[in-house]
Design an enzyme around this catalytic site. Structure first.
Site, mmCIF file in Angstrom:
data_model
loop_
_atom_site.group_PDB
_atom_site.id
_atom_site.type_symbol
_atom_site.label_atom_id
_atom_site.label_comp_id
_atom_site.label_asym_id
_atom_site.label_seq_id
_atom_site.Cartn_x
_atom_site.Cartn_y
_atom_site.Cartn_z
ATOM 1 N N ASP A 8 0.883 -1.158 0.000
ATOM 2 C CA ASP A 8 0.000 0.000 0.000
ATOM 3 C C ASP A 8 0.929 1.218 0.000
ATOM 4 O O ASP A 8 2.132 1.097 0.250
ATOM 5 C CB ASP A 8 -0.882 -0.038 1.255
ATOM 6 C CG ASP A 8 -1.730 1.203 1.399
ATOM 7 O OD1 ASP A 8 -2.349 1.621 0.397
ATOM 8 O OD2 ASP A 8 -1.777 1.769 2.511
ATOM 9 N N LEU A 9 0.403 2.391 -0.303
ATOM 10 C CA LEU A 9 1.239 3.595 -0.390
ATOM 11 C C LEU A 9 0.998 4.544 0.783
ATOM 12 O O LEU A 9 1.890 4.736 1.636
ATOM 13 C CB LEU A 9 0.955 4.290 -1.729
ATOM 14 C CG LEU A 9 1.605 5.653 -1.972
ATOM 15 C CD1 LEU A 9 3.112 5.598 -1.852
ATOM 16 C CD2 LEU A 9 1.212 6.169 -3.358
ATOM 17 N N ASP A 10 -0.208 5.133 0.826
ATOM 18 C CA ASP A 10 -0.512 6.146 1.843
ATOM 19 C C ASP A 10 -0.432 5.550 3.251
ATOM 20 O O ASP A 10 -1.167 4.620 3.573
ATOM 21 C CB ASP A 10 -1.915 6.722 1.617
ATOM 22 C CG ASP A 10 -2.055 7.424 0.266
ATOM 23 O OD1 ASP A 10 -1.157 8.203 -0.081
ATOM 24 O OD2 ASP A 10 -3.065 7.182 -0.428
ATOM 25 N N THR A 16 1.252 10.235 3.873
ATOM 26 C CA THR A 16 0.095 10.852 3.224
ATOM 27 C C THR A 16 -1.250 10.428 3.815
ATOM 28 O O THR A 16 -2.275 11.033 3.466
ATOM 29 C CB THR A 16 0.101 10.571 1.708
ATOM 30 O OG1 THR A 16 0.575 9.244 1.512
ATOM 31 C CG2 THR A 16 0.999 11.557 0.974
ATOM 32 N N LYS A 44 -9.253 5.255 6.198
ATOM 33 C CA LYS A 44 -7.968 4.754 5.700
ATOM 34 C C LYS A 44 -8.156 3.588 4.733
ATOM 35 O O LYS A 44 -8.852 2.617 5.049
ATOM 36 C CB LYS A 44 -7.067 4.329 6.860
ATOM 37 C CG LYS A 44 -6.542 5.525 7.641
ATOM 38 C CD LYS A 44 -5.536 5.111 8.693
ATOM 39 C CE LYS A 44 -5.062 6.332 9.475
ATOM 40 N NZ LYS A 44 -4.255 5.930 10.638
ATOM 41 N N GLY A 45 -7.560 3.701 3.573
ATOM 42 C CA GLY A 45 -7.625 2.643 2.577
ATOM 43 C C GLY A 45 -8.898 2.682 1.735
ATOM 44 O O GLY A 45 -9.019 1.960 0.757
ATOM 45 N N VAL A 46 -9.840 3.525 2.138
ATOM 46 C CA VAL A 46 -11.147 3.592 1.483
ATOM 47 C C VAL A 46 -11.087 4.613 0.341
ATOM 48 O O VAL A 46 -10.435 5.644 0.462
ATOM 49 C CB VAL A 46 -12.209 3.988 2.539
ATOM 50 C CG1 VAL A 46 -13.558 4.244 1.899
ATOM 51 C CG2 VAL A 46 -12.303 2.910 3.611
ATOM 52 N N ARG A 48 -12.119 7.546 -2.571
ATOM 53 C CA ARG A 48 -12.487 8.947 -2.332
ATOM 54 C C ARG A 48 -13.972 9.142 -2.023
ATOM 55 O O ARG A 48 -14.329 9.740 -1.005
ATOM 56 C CB ARG A 48 -12.086 9.797 -3.547
ATOM 57 C CG ARG A 48 -12.104 11.289 -3.275
ATOM 58 C CD ARG A 48 -11.697 12.064 -4.520
ATOM 59 N NE ARG A 48 -10.406 11.614 -5.056
ATOM 60 C CZ ARG A 48 -9.954 11.902 -6.269
ATOM 61 N NH1 ARG A 48 -10.668 12.656 -7.078
ATOM 62 N NH2 ARG A 48 -8.778 11.445 -6.671
ATOM 63 N N SER A 113 -2.479 0.744 -4.311
ATOM 64 C CA SER A 113 -3.045 1.895 -3.610
ATOM 65 C C SER A 113 -4.404 2.244 -4.183
ATOM 66 O O SER A 113 -4.588 2.231 -5.404
ATOM 67 C CB SER A 113 -2.121 3.107 -3.756
ATOM 68 O OG SER A 113 -2.763 4.272 -3.254
ATOM 69 N N ALA A 114 -5.358 2.576 -3.308
ATOM 70 C CA ALA A 114 -6.691 2.993 -3.743
ATOM 71 C C ALA A 114 -6.679 4.403 -4.317
ATOM 72 O O ALA A 114 -7.681 4.868 -4.854
ATOM 73 C CB ALA A 114 -7.651 2.930 -2.561
ATOM 74 N N SER A 115 -5.542 5.086 -4.192
ATOM 75 C CA SER A 115 -5.493 6.500 -4.574
ATOM 76 C C SER A 115 -5.302 6.716 -6.065
ATOM 77 O O SER A 115 -4.407 6.142 -6.683
ATOM 78 C CB SER A 115 -4.369 7.206 -3.821
ATOM 79 O OG SER A 115 -4.244 8.535 -4.285
ATOM 80 N N ASN A 117 -4.181 9.322 -7.061
ATOM 81 C CA ASN A 117 -2.986 10.172 -7.084
ATOM 82 C C ASN A 117 -1.707 9.367 -6.867
ATOM 83 O O ASN A 117 -0.624 9.941 -6.707
ATOM 84 C CB ASN A 117 -3.097 11.253 -6.001
ATOM 85 C CG ASN A 117 -4.216 12.240 -6.288
ATOM 86 O OD1 ASN A 117 -4.170 12.966 -7.283
ATOM 87 N ND2 ASN A 117 -5.237 12.250 -5.453
ATOM 88 N N LYS A 144 -11.088 -1.755 -1.701
ATOM 89 C CA LYS A 144 -10.785 -2.421 -0.437
ATOM 90 C C LYS A 144 -11.965 -2.171 0.500
ATOM 91 O O LYS A 144 -12.511 -1.083 0.466
ATOM 92 C CB LYS A 144 -9.510 -1.822 0.193
ATOM 93 C CG LYS A 144 -8.255 -1.964 -0.676
ATOM 94 C CD LYS A 144 -7.094 -1.171 -0.068
ATOM 95 C CE LYS A 144 -5.934 -1.096 -1.051
ATOM 96 N NZ LYS A 144 -4.794 -0.298 -0.541
ATOM 97 N N GLU A 168 0.169 -3.208 4.639
ATOM 98 C CA GLU A 168 -0.935 -2.251 4.743
ATOM 99 C C GLU A 168 -1.003 -1.568 6.108
ATOM 100 O O GLU A 168 -0.713 -2.184 7.126
ATOM 101 C CB GLU A 168 -2.257 -3.015 4.585
ATOM 102 C CG GLU A 168 -2.850 -2.984 3.202
ATOM 103 C CD GLU A 168 -3.517 -1.653 2.848
ATOM 104 O OE1 GLU A 168 -3.574 -0.736 3.704
ATOM 105 O OE2 GLU A 168 -3.961 -1.533 1.707
ATOM 106 N N ASP A 169 -1.445 -0.310 6.116
ATOM 107 C CA ASP A 169 -1.657 0.403 7.390
ATOM 108 C C ASP A 169 -3.135 0.513 7.760
ATOM 109 O O ASP A 169 -3.461 1.017 8.829
ATOM 110 C CB ASP A 169 -1.071 1.825 7.319
ATOM 111 C CG ASP A 169 -1.867 2.723 6.394
ATOM 112 O OD1 ASP A 169 -2.206 2.268 5.278
ATOM 113 O OD2 ASP A 169 -2.167 3.863 6.779
HETATM 114 C C1 BG6 Z 1 -6.066 5.590 0.017
HETATM 115 C C2 BG6 Z 1 -6.103 6.410 1.282
HETATM 116 O O1 BG6 Z 1 -4.765 5.151 -0.197
HETATM 117 O O2 BG6 Z 1 -6.489 6.358 -1.097
HETATM 118 C C3 BG6 Z 1 -7.469 7.041 1.454
HETATM 119 O O3 BG6 Z 1 -5.816 5.574 2.390
HETATM 120 C C4 BG6 Z 1 -7.852 7.811 0.205
HETATM 121 O O4 BG6 Z 1 -7.438 7.901 2.577
HETATM 122 C C5 BG6 Z 1 -7.801 6.876 -0.989
HETATM 123 O O5 BG6 Z 1 -9.160 8.355 0.336
HETATM 124 C C6 BG6 Z 1 -8.209 7.539 -2.301
HETATM 125 O O6 BG6 Z 1 -7.294 8.538 -2.640
HETATM 126 P P1 BG6 Z 1 -7.530 9.582 -3.804
HETATM 127 O O7 BG6 Z 1 -6.167 10.240 -3.937
HETATM 128 O O8 BG6 Z 1 -7.906 8.826 -5.011
HETATM 129 O O9 BG6 Z 1 -8.584 10.509 -3.355
HETATM 130 MG MG MG Z 2 -2.789 3.206 3.506
#
Ligand code: BG6
Ligand code: MG
Length: 214
Positions: A8-10, A16, A44-46, A48, A113-115, A117, A144, A168-169
């Site tokens: 996982d990243l964040d 982050t 966390k991990g969820v 946007r 990562s779910a992000s 970004n 996730k 994972e955190d």
């Molecule tokens: C996860 C974070 O890695 O990414 C969440 O733990 C975050 O907090 C999710 O909401 C989605 O990120 P983004 O950058 O797509 O809004």
């Molecule tokens: Mg995380």
């Protein structure tokens, strides 16, 4: 023995998880939505939009789809602004060493990562080139705690899930790893991450050689 590490990243490779929190908090304060670190634990991990739904549910606020879209976009603007300042110095201590240890052992490296970004953040951190595969969260159907993103990475790496270790955190992330049939290393609080096979205080405590027997 394990053949791949899927990170996982964040909150695992860099701080982050806190940057996401501050961006949500700024939006929530502007909107008069009660929101704190305790509620944030569920975010966390969820992804946007699900994160926003949790904030709204906690605040007892109902909004239209358009209003939700606008709030999610505003939060993302704050987050993107914050990560524009990120440099390789923002990697958590031990990350470079862990990636080198893994590489030296011939392990494949993946990112789950779910992000949306994640790719930009990895670039800012200077480690994008270290991964064999980086999942695109926008192309994963179930977020996730569903196993989808971890299974996507394992398939792309060509490694059976039983030969992967996920790191994972977030409780939702550990649940995703376990439901993918992988071993899970939790980073953070052992009570929150009770489903993990092992729990470490931070990534610096991760000795790859100790986990991956030859
Ligand atoms: C996860 C974070 O890695 O990414 C969440 O733990 C975050 O907090 C999710 O909401 C989605 O990120 P983004 O950058 O797509 O809004
Ligand atoms: Mg995380």
């Amino acid at each position: 023995p394990a053949q791949a590490l899927i990170f996982d990243l964040d909150g695992v490779l860099t701080d982050t998880a806190q940057t996401h929190y501050r961006a949500w908090k700024r939006m929530a304060d502007e909107e008069g939505l009660p929101f704190d670190q305790q509620v944030n634990e569920q975010l966390k991990g969820v992804d946007r939009m699900s994160s926003l739904e949790i904030i709204l549910r906690h605040a007892g606020r109902t909004l239209s789809a358009e209003q939700k879209q606008a709030l999610a976009e505003r939060k993302n603007g704050y987050y993107v602004e914050a990560i524009a300042e990120v440099t390789p110095k923002d990697l958590f201590p031990g990350v470079a060493r862990v990636l080198e240890q893994a590489r030296a052992r011939g392990l494949k490296l993946g990112l789950a990562s779910a992000s949306r970004n994640a790719a930009a953040l990895l670039d800012r951190l200077g480690i994008a080139g270290r991964f064999d595969y980086i999942a695109d969260a926008a192309r994963i159907s179930r977020a996730k705690p569903a196993p989808d993103i971890f299974l996507d990475v394992a398939a792309a790496l060509g490694v059976a899930p039983a030969r992967c270790i996920g790191i994972e955190d977030a409780a939702a992330g550990v649940a995703a790893i376990k439901s993918a049939g992988m071993a899970a290393i939790g980073i953070g609080d052992a009570t929150t991450l009770a489903q993990a096979d092992a729990c470490l205080a931070d990534i610096a405590a991760f000795d790859v050689d100790a986990f991956v027997s030859p």
